[in-house]
Motif scaffolding. Structure first.
Motif, PDB file in Angstrom:
ATOM      1  N   ASP A  53       9.714  -1.358 -18.593  1.00 45.27           N
ATOM      2  CA  ASP A  53       9.140  -0.915 -19.861  1.00 45.27           C
ATOM      3  C   ASP A  53       8.119   0.169 -19.552  1.00 45.27           C
ATOM      4  N   CYS A  54       8.580   1.426 -19.639  1.00 47.91           N
ATOM      5  CA  CYS A  54       7.743   2.548 -19.211  1.00 47.91           C
ATOM      6  C   CYS A  54       6.408   2.595 -19.928  1.00 47.91           C
ATOM      7  N   GLU A  55       6.439   2.419 -21.227  1.00 48.66           N
ATOM      8  CA  GLU A  55       5.194   2.565 -21.979  1.00 48.66           C
ATOM      9  C   GLU A  55       4.355   1.287 -21.958  1.00 48.66           C
ATOM     10  N   THR A  57      16.130   1.457 -23.148  1.00 49.93           N
ATOM     11  CA  THR A  57      15.000   2.242 -22.646  1.00 49.93           C
ATOM     12  C   THR A  57      14.080   2.748 -23.755  1.00 49.93           C
ATOM     13  N   VAL A  58      12.768   2.751 -23.481  1.00 50.07           N
ATOM     14  CA  VAL A  58      11.818   3.384 -24.410  1.00 50.07           C
ATOM     15  C   VAL A  58      11.488   4.799 -23.938  1.00 50.07           C
ATOM     16  N   SER A  59      11.874   5.100 -22.683  1.00 48.02           N
ATOM     17  CA  SER A  59      11.583   6.410 -22.095  1.00 48.02           C
ATOM     18  C   SER A  59      12.279   6.493 -20.747  1.00 48.02           C
ATOM     19  N   TRP A  67      15.767  10.665 -30.036  1.00 44.12           N
ATOM     20  CA  TRP A  67      16.122  11.375 -28.797  1.00 44.12           C
ATOM     21  C   TRP A  67      14.873  12.008 -28.210  1.00 44.12           C
ATOM     22  N   MET A  68      14.794  11.951 -26.902  1.00 43.87           N
ATOM     23  CA  MET A  68      13.594  12.503 -26.267  1.00 43.87           C
ATOM     24  C   MET A  68      13.989  13.428 -25.114  1.00 43.87           C
ATOM     25  N   ILE A  69      13.237  14.520 -24.980  1.00 41.06           N
ATOM     26  CA  ILE A  69      13.411  15.457 -23.868  1.00 41.06           C
ATOM     27  C   ILE A  69      12.242  15.189 -22.933  1.00 41.06           C
ATOM     28  N   GLU A  95       1.586  14.345 -33.766  1.00 41.99           N
ATOM     29  CA  GLU A  95       2.024  14.387 -32.361  1.00 41.99           C
ATOM     30  C   GLU A  95       3.521  14.682 -32.246  1.00 41.99           C
ATOM     31  N   ILE A  96       3.807  15.695 -31.441  1.00 38.78           N
ATOM     32  CA  ILE A  96       5.217  16.052 -31.211  1.00 38.78           C
ATOM     33  C   ILE A  96       5.568  15.867 -29.728  1.00 38.78           C
ATOM     34  N   VAL A  97       4.529  16.023 -28.879  1.00 37.80           N
ATOM     35  CA  VAL A  97       4.714  15.872 -27.422  1.00 37.80           C
ATOM     36  C   VAL A  97       3.635  14.933 -26.893  1.00 37.80           C
ATOM     37  N   GLY A  98       4.042  14.054 -25.972  1.00 39.21           N
ATOM     38  CA  GLY A  98       3.063  13.232 -25.267  1.00 39.21           C
ATOM     39  C   GLY A  98       3.365  13.317 -23.782  1.00 39.21           C
ATOM     40  N   GLY A  99       2.369  13.619 -22.969  1.00 39.15           N
ATOM     41  CA  GLY A  99       2.652  13.743 -21.538  1.00 39.15           C
ATOM     42  C   GLY A  99       1.408  13.543 -20.709  1.00 39.15           C
ATOM     43  N   SER A 100       1.568  13.714 -19.396  1.00 41.59           N
ATOM     44  CA  SER A 100       0.416  13.515 -18.508  1.00 41.59           C
ATOM     45  C   SER A 100       0.742  13.977 -17.096  1.00 41.59           C
ATOM     46  N   PHE A 102       6.310  15.362 -19.497  1.00 42.99           N
ATOM     47  CA  PHE A 102       5.986  15.029 -20.891  1.00 42.99           C
ATOM     48  C   PHE A 102       7.255  14.610 -21.624  1.00 42.99           C
ATOM     49  N   GLY A 103       7.048  14.056 -22.808  1.00 46.01           N
ATOM     50  CA  GLY A 103       8.180  13.693 -23.670  1.00 46.01           C
ATOM     51  C   GLY A 103       8.035  14.435 -24.990  1.00 46.01           C
ATOM     52  N   LEU A 104       9.105  15.128 -25.359  1.00 47.00           N
ATOM     53  CA  LEU A 104       9.123  15.800 -26.668  1.00 47.00           C
ATOM     54  C   LEU A 104      10.050  15.002 -27.568  1.00 47.00           C
ATOM     55  N   GLY A 105       9.542  14.531 -28.693  1.00 41.19           N
ATOM     56  CA  GLY A 105      10.384  13.810 -29.656  1.00 41.19           C
ATOM     57  C   GLY A 105      11.296  14.811 -30.345  1.00 41.19           C
ATOM     58  N   GLU A 148      13.564  14.626 -32.740  1.00 41.91           N
ATOM     59  CA  GLU A 148      13.627  14.635 -34.209  1.00 41.91           C
ATOM     60  C   GLU A 148      12.360  15.244 -34.807  1.00 41.91           C
ATOM     61  N   ARG A 149      11.216  15.004 -34.157  1.00 40.78           N
ATOM     62  CA  ARG A 149       9.985  15.615 -34.688  1.00 40.78           C
ATOM     63  C   ARG A 149      10.051  17.131 -34.522  1.00 40.78           C
ATOM     64  N   LEU A 150      10.681  17.576 -33.450  1.00 37.49           N
ATOM     65  CA  LEU A 150      10.875  19.024 -33.273  1.00 37.49           C
ATOM     66  C   LEU A 150      11.770  19.567 -34.394  1.00 37.49           C
TER      67      LEU A 150
HETATM   68  O1  4AD Z   1       4.075   9.644 -26.399  1.00 41.83           O
HETATM   69  P1  4AD Z   1       5.346   8.950 -25.997  1.00 41.83           P
HETATM   70  O2  4AD Z   1       5.419   7.487 -26.246  1.00 41.83           O
HETATM   71  O3  4AD Z   1       5.562   9.310 -24.481  1.00 41.83           O
HETATM   72  C1  4AD Z   1       6.458   8.744 -23.632  1.00 41.83           C
HETATM   73  O4  4AD Z   1       7.360   8.019 -23.938  1.00 41.83           O
HETATM   74  C2  4AD Z   1       6.299   9.297 -22.240  1.00 41.83           C
HETATM   75  N1  4AD Z   1       6.945   8.343 -21.332  1.00 41.83           N
HETATM   76  C3  4AD Z   1       6.912  10.659 -22.156  1.00 41.83           C
HETATM   77  C4  4AD Z   1       6.793  11.329 -20.828  1.00 41.83           C
HETATM   78  O5  4AD Z   1       5.696  11.605 -20.391  1.00 41.83           O
HETATM   79  N2  4AD Z   1       7.904  11.567 -20.160  1.00 41.83           N
HETATM   80  O6  4AD Z   1       6.576   9.623 -26.753  1.00 41.83           O
HETATM   81  C5  4AD Z   1       6.828  10.996 -26.586  1.00 41.83           C
HETATM   82  C6  4AD Z   1       7.200  11.620 -27.912  1.00 41.83           C
HETATM   83  C7  4AD Z   1       6.118  11.562 -28.970  1.00 41.83           C
HETATM   84  O7  4AD Z   1       5.182  12.604 -28.804  1.00 41.83           O
HETATM   85  C8  4AD Z   1       6.907  11.698 -30.248  1.00 41.83           C
HETATM   86  O8  4AD Z   1       7.208  13.067 -30.496  1.00 41.83           O
HETATM   87  C9  4AD Z   1       8.202  10.986 -29.914  1.00 41.83           C
HETATM   88  O9  4AD Z   1       8.299  10.919 -28.504  1.00 41.83           O
HETATM   89  N3  4AD Z   1       8.227   9.613 -30.468  1.00 41.83           N
HETATM   90  C10 4AD Z   1       8.966   9.241 -31.530  1.00 41.83           C
HETATM   91  N4  4AD Z   1       9.799   9.943 -32.319  1.00 41.83           N
HETATM   92  C11 4AD Z   1      10.419   9.282 -33.322  1.00 41.83           C
HETATM   93  N5  4AD Z   1      10.267   7.962 -33.554  1.00 41.83           N
HETATM   94  C12 4AD Z   1       9.455   7.211 -32.772  1.00 41.83           C
HETATM   95  N6  4AD Z   1       9.338   5.900 -32.993  1.00 41.83           N
HETATM   96  C13 4AD Z   1       8.757   7.855 -31.705  1.00 41.83           C
HETATM   97  N7  4AD Z   1       7.897   7.440 -30.754  1.00 41.83           N
HETATM   98  C14 4AD Z   1       7.598   8.530 -30.013  1.00 41.83           C
END
Ligand code: 4AD
Length: 456
Positions: free
Chosen positions: A165-167, A199-201, A238-240, A379-384, A424-427, A429-431
């Motif tokens: 569980d990544c997050e 997977t959550v990520s 979907w996440m990039i 929030e559209i991107v979350g990373g570190s 980072f993760g870009l959501g 659908e939010r994009l």
């Molecule tokens: O901020 P989050 O939770 O980051 C991660 O999952 C990291 N592991 C990413 C990484 O560093 N590789 O999620 C990243 C992005 C968010 O900024 C948001 O755009 C989108 O994923 N997101 C969602 N989009 C739609 N529905 C949800 N329930 C979402 N939760 C997160």
């Protein structure tokens, strides 16, 4: 030769004989022929067909065509005297491929609300707006792959079924066989020999490949069992996720900004007609907004500065602000929409509200995190930057209550040639929402999954 309407519209080769397939949008009869509007989904525009009453199936079939019927036509393109179109197709043959029941076909010529359309995910892509969203979504996906490919990144297919569980937020859907779900099966006797979930990520697995290939990205579906009924949350999205070795937070932020600008410029260049529709009917001024985003540098502030800004705001927030809180959507939108009026990168969040894998800063209180907030969405991107120091990472994992044995492989990466790395993760659908102006995330994914809803 069979042609697609988008290419015909571009090239407009009057005089050419063509064959086109598609769905009838409207039919209008005159005394001696019928006008048919044909759409084949390749673009927003319809091709006007002229079907003469001399055609052998004119009375028996063509005059019975209604919205939604599928047809295959042959004819000659001629210059059109009508406004708004250069060519029209004079049919020499109209073959009905599939009839459509006029009494029950739910899509009328008038505009339908998006809520109404949500109940028919099998037909809604045939509407102008949802068709346009689907094409822009496809182009954004292509743009993302192009962006990374041109920069030498390798794509990694991270697993959909995972045991980590990544997050660490406990929002995983558990995966089990039908038989297991009926009985009380112990984790060790389960299909995978332990508890597994969706997977959550893909981040943790992407890190493995970044520490071997250098720069990688994963682009796949992710699942979260969070009970959020908002216009920005889905249970399946979907996440990039790019991940880069030898890269700190600065280089991570630059990549995210470059990527967003690249894909937005790409749709402005290649999805012109669809973007004009969004500009007219969905979010007035969206084309100018996106151009502004592409031209200007993103703003940068730390979390601490963000909190100071929020405390100084005249606006009242539903969720009270103090250092240490997780920023809520209302806070994120105030910062990007009202205060900075542009995409904003917020860095250095309190360690206590971020996952275990983020790198602890010198102050011991904050982590090298970055979120990108955009007007209208938040929030559209979350990373570190990731914690690359073995002992500190282990300490953080223990403090977070993570079972170290299950993550030995992740810790090992810090034992054997560890390097600073970030991602980072870009959501996705939010994009798509940001790029099209669609207010609700359910409209930008073909088959939305939300609490209480997963049709077909
Ligand atoms: O901020 P989050 O939770 O980051 C991660 O999952 C990291 N592991 C990413 C990484 O560093 N590789 O999620 C990243 C992005 C968010 O900024 C948001 O755009 C989108 O994923 N997101 C969602 N989009 C739609 N529905 C949800 N329930 C979402 N939760 C997160």
């Amino acid at each position: 030769m069979k042609q697609r309407i988008n290419l015909l519209m571009k090239e407009q080769p009057a005089g050419q004989k063509v064959q086109v397939d598609g769905w009838v949008r409207t039919r209008r009869d005159t005394g001696s022929f019928s006008f048919l509007e044909l759409n084949d989904g390749s673009c927003l525009g319809n091709l006007q067909l002229i079907a003469d009453k001399e055609l052998e199936n004119y009375e028996s079939e063509i005059k019975n065509l209604t919205t939604g019927c599928s047809i295959s036509v042959e004819g000659e393109l001629r210059e059109s005297p009508a406004k708004g179109q250069k060519v029209e197709l004079h049919c020499t043959k109209v073959q009905v491929v599939g009839w459509s029941e006029p009494e029950t076909y739910p899509l009328q010529k008038k505009r339908h609300s998006f809520e109404f359309l949500r109940d028919m995910s099998h037909l809604r892509p045939r509407t102008n707006a949802l068709g346009a969203v689907s094409r822009v979504r496809s182009r954004l996906s292509f743009g993302i792959h192009r962006f990374f490919n041109e920069r030498g990144f390798h794509q990694v297919h991270t697993p959909i079924i995972t045991t980590s569980d990544c997050e660490g937020a406990g929002e995983m859907f558990q995966v089990m066989t039908v038989e297991e779900s009926a009985g009380n099966v112990k984790p060790e006797d389960a299909f995978f020999g332990k508890t597994a979930g969706l997977t959550v990520s893909g981040q943790l697995q992407a890190e493995v490949y970044a520490l071997a290939l250098g720069n990688v990205y994963t682009f796949g579906p992710t699942f979260r069992a969070e009970n959020s009924h908002t216009s920005r949350h889905l249970a399946e999205f979907w996440m990039i996720e790019p991940e880069m070795a030898f890269c700190d937070l600065e280089c991570n932020m630059q990549l995210a900004e470059d990527m967003l600008k690249f894909v937005l410029a790409d749709i402005l260049e290649n999805c012109g007609e669809d973007m004009v529709l969004f500009d007219k009917f969905i979010e007035k001024g969206i084309i100018a907004k996106l151009k502004g985003v592409i031209e200007k540098d993103f703003a940068h502030i730390t979390y601490t500065e963000a909190v100071e800004n929020l405390l100084a705001a005249k606006q009242k927030f539903e969720f009270p602000v103090e250092w240490g809180i997780d920023l809520q959507s209302e806070h994120e939108r105030y910062l990007s929409e009202e205060l900075y009026k542009c995409p904003l990168i917020v860095t250095d969040y309190p360690a206590s509200i971020k996952p275990f894998y983020m790198r602890v800063n010198e102050d011991g209180k904050t982590v090298a995190a970055m979120d990108i907030l955009v007007p209208g969405i938040g929030e559209i991107v979350g990373g570190s930057q990731r914690e690359e120091r073995y002992d500190i990472l282990k300490e953080r994992m223990v403090a977070a209550g993570i079972e170290i044995d299950e993550y030995e492989w992740y810790l090992d990466l810090r034992k054997y040639g560890t390097v600073p790395h970030s991602g980072f993760g870009l959501g996705f659908e939010r994009l798509v929402q940001f790029a099209t102006g669609m207010a609700n995330i359910r409209e930008v994914i073909p088959f939305p999954r939300t609490p209480g809803s997963a049709p077909c």
